[in-house]
Design a protein around this motif. Structure first.
Motif, PDB file in Angstrom:
ATOM      1  N   ILE A  28      72.689  58.282  27.653  1.00 26.73           N
ATOM      2  CA  ILE A  28      73.579  59.523  28.450  1.00 26.73           C
ATOM      3  C   ILE A  28      74.330  59.229  29.900  1.00 26.73           C
ATOM      4  O   ILE A  28      75.621  59.250  30.270  1.00 26.73           O
ATOM      5  CB  ILE A  28      72.010  60.875  28.673  1.00 26.73           C
ATOM      6  CG1 ILE A  28      72.416  61.106  26.893  1.00 26.73           C
ATOM      7  CG2 ILE A  28      73.416  61.405  29.396  1.00 26.73           C
ATOM      8  CD1 ILE A  28      71.665  62.045  26.906  1.00 26.73           C
ATOM      9  N   LEU A  29      73.343  58.607  30.878  1.00 31.37           N
ATOM     10  CA  LEU A  29      74.013  58.205  32.747  1.00 31.37           C
ATOM     11  C   LEU A  29      74.998  56.806  32.424  1.00 31.37           C
ATOM     12  O   LEU A  29      75.069  57.018  32.941  1.00 31.37           O
ATOM     13  CB  LEU A  29      72.643  58.014  33.094  1.00 31.37           C
ATOM     14  CG  LEU A  29      72.675  57.631  34.218  1.00 31.37           C
ATOM     15  CD1 LEU A  29      73.138  58.741  35.332  1.00 31.37           C
ATOM     16  CD2 LEU A  29      71.291  57.241  35.354  1.00 31.37           C
ATOM     17  N   TRP A  30      74.587  56.457  31.384  1.00 32.99           N
ATOM     18  CA  TRP A  30      75.432  54.658  31.330  1.00 32.99           C
ATOM     19  C   TRP A  30      77.060  55.432  30.759  1.00 32.99           C
ATOM     20  O   TRP A  30      78.153  55.127  31.602  1.00 32.99           O
ATOM     21  CB  TRP A  30      75.064  53.741  30.681  1.00 32.99           C
ATOM     22  CG  TRP A  30      76.026  52.706  30.570  1.00 32.99           C
ATOM     23  CD1 TRP A  30      76.791  52.595  28.895  1.00 32.99           C
ATOM     24  CD2 TRP A  30      76.578  51.812  30.689  1.00 32.99           C
ATOM     25  NE1 TRP A  30      77.421  51.756  28.604  1.00 32.99           N
ATOM     26  CE2 TRP A  30      77.296  51.168  30.388  1.00 32.99           C
ATOM     27  CE3 TRP A  30      76.110  51.619  32.452  1.00 32.99           C
ATOM     28  CZ2 TRP A  30      77.808  49.735  30.800  1.00 32.99           C
ATOM     29  CZ3 TRP A  30      77.030  50.225  32.783  1.00 32.99           C
ATOM     30  CH2 TRP A  30      77.534  50.064  32.108  1.00 32.99           C
ATOM     31  N   GLY A  31      77.036  55.783  29.934  1.00 31.71           N
ATOM     32  CA  GLY A  31      78.397  56.272  29.082  1.00 31.71           C
ATOM     33  C   GLY A  31      79.161  57.397  29.397  1.00 31.71           C
ATOM     34  O   GLY A  31      79.697  58.161  30.362  1.00 31.71           O
ATOM     35  N   VAL A  32      77.681  58.996  28.992  1.00 30.46           N
ATOM     36  CA  VAL A  32      78.274  60.551  29.763  1.00 30.46           C
ATOM     37  C   VAL A  32      78.717  60.538  30.968  1.00 30.46           C
ATOM     38  O   VAL A  32      79.484  61.367  31.365  1.00 30.46           O
ATOM     39  CB  VAL A  32      76.895  61.720  29.379  1.00 30.46           C
ATOM     40  CG1 VAL A  32      78.508  62.658  29.700  1.00 30.46           C
ATOM     41  CG2 VAL A  32      77.332  61.278  27.466  1.00 30.46           C
TER      42      VAL A  32
END
Length: 308
Positions: free
Chosen positions: A182-186
């Motif tokens: 989530i931290l990477w993509g979102v």
């Protein structure tokens, strides 16, 4: 190579039991001591094979090589038949599932770091210091801390270590896998500070390291005598999953966008990690059911000199 081409068949050496020894005859009629009886008669010099000369080692073909049976067929088919062992298949699935997310990271690194944050190619490369640190942390966790935890669990289990004890080390992945994705993509979709995605790279690399080390160790702990060829089975499953995600990640991101793609990935990652509880509960039973099959393959490989 000479050392890997060595035939490891049973040479008939004495095992140290009285059934395999011959008592020494004495001139005075007294019986030999127990220690002498167990040792048996001395081995003659002719018992040992002659050491190869340097010239013999350079030969392309040797007489002993031509007399050996061809084990290639068994070496090719056994890794496929090992797919019928649930534990070995799960080890491959677990390995591949964790590797998938690092492949996703690699496939989208340029898209995010260069496209979203405007990093040059050299700076994108520097960002991979984060996964390097993540791998170091993951190795320390599964190595030093993991071994200490397993020893502690074995002591509580009357000194017996079960293969499934190692699977409890997956617990942090329940949080770290979705966190990293989530931290990477979102996070990138919402243009968070660049440190967020770079930190996520380290988290994803750490969970990947934990997953691959625990998966391989679980396989080896469960079927140690088959570990050499069982790992080939694990790699077959892993590579199949790795190819699939590499083939599909680009259209996945393009069709859903970074945010929806990685939210979906996070939930898939959680579901994958949760499967470890099924193996913790049923893994020992599955291993017990495969004992006869395991012994059969060990005997087959021992006859061909593949167990050592």
């Amino acid at each position: 190579m000479e050392e890997t081409n060595y035939v490891r068949k049973d040479t008939g050496l004495r095992t140290g039991t009285s059934e395999n020894t011959i008592p020494r005859k004495t001139t005075s009629g007294e019986k030999p001591s127990t220690e002498e009886a167990l040792q048996g008669p001395p081995l003659t010099e002719s018992y040992y094979p002659h050491r190869k000369t340097y010239y013999d080692k350079l030969k392309l073909f040797q007489k002993s090589d031509l007399q050996k049976p061809n084990e290639l067929k068994g070496m090719m088919t056994r890794p496929l038949t090992f797919l019928t062992f649930p534990v070995i298949f799960y080890a491959g699935f677990s390995y591949g599932s964790n590797l998938v997310w690092f492949n996703v990271l690699n496939a989208t690194a340029s898209l995010i770091l260069n496209g979203t944050y405007g990093f040059s190619a050299s700076i994108v490369g520097v960002c991979y210091v984060s996964p390097l640190l993540g791998v170091a942390v993951g190795a320390a966790y599964t190595g030093w801390l993991g071994d200490a935890l397993i020893v502690r669990m074995a002591r509580k289990n009357n000194g017996i270590m079960e293969s499934e004890h190692r699977l409890w080390l997956f617990i942090p992945s329940l949080v770290l896998v979705p966190l990293g994705l989530i931290l990477w993509g979102v996070g990138s979709a919402h243009h968070v500070h660049w440190f967020g995605p770079v930190f996520a790279m380290g988290v994803i690399a750490m969970t990947n390291t934990v997953g691959l080390q625990l998966s391989v160790a679980y396989c080896i702990d469960s079927y140690r005598a088959l570990s050499g060829e069982a790992i080939i089975t694990v790699i077959l499953v892993r590579n199949t999953m790795s190819f699939a995600i590499g083939y599909g990640i680009t259209p996945w991101v393009e069709d859903m966008g970074l945010q929806n793609c990685f939210i979906t990935a996070a939930f898939v990652g959680i579901a994958q990690v949760f499967t470890v509880f099924a193996m913790i509960k049923y893994g020992k039973g599955l291993r017990k059911r495969s004992v006869s099959k395991y012994k059969g393959y060990v005997s087959e490989m021992a006859k061909s000199g593949m167990v050592h």
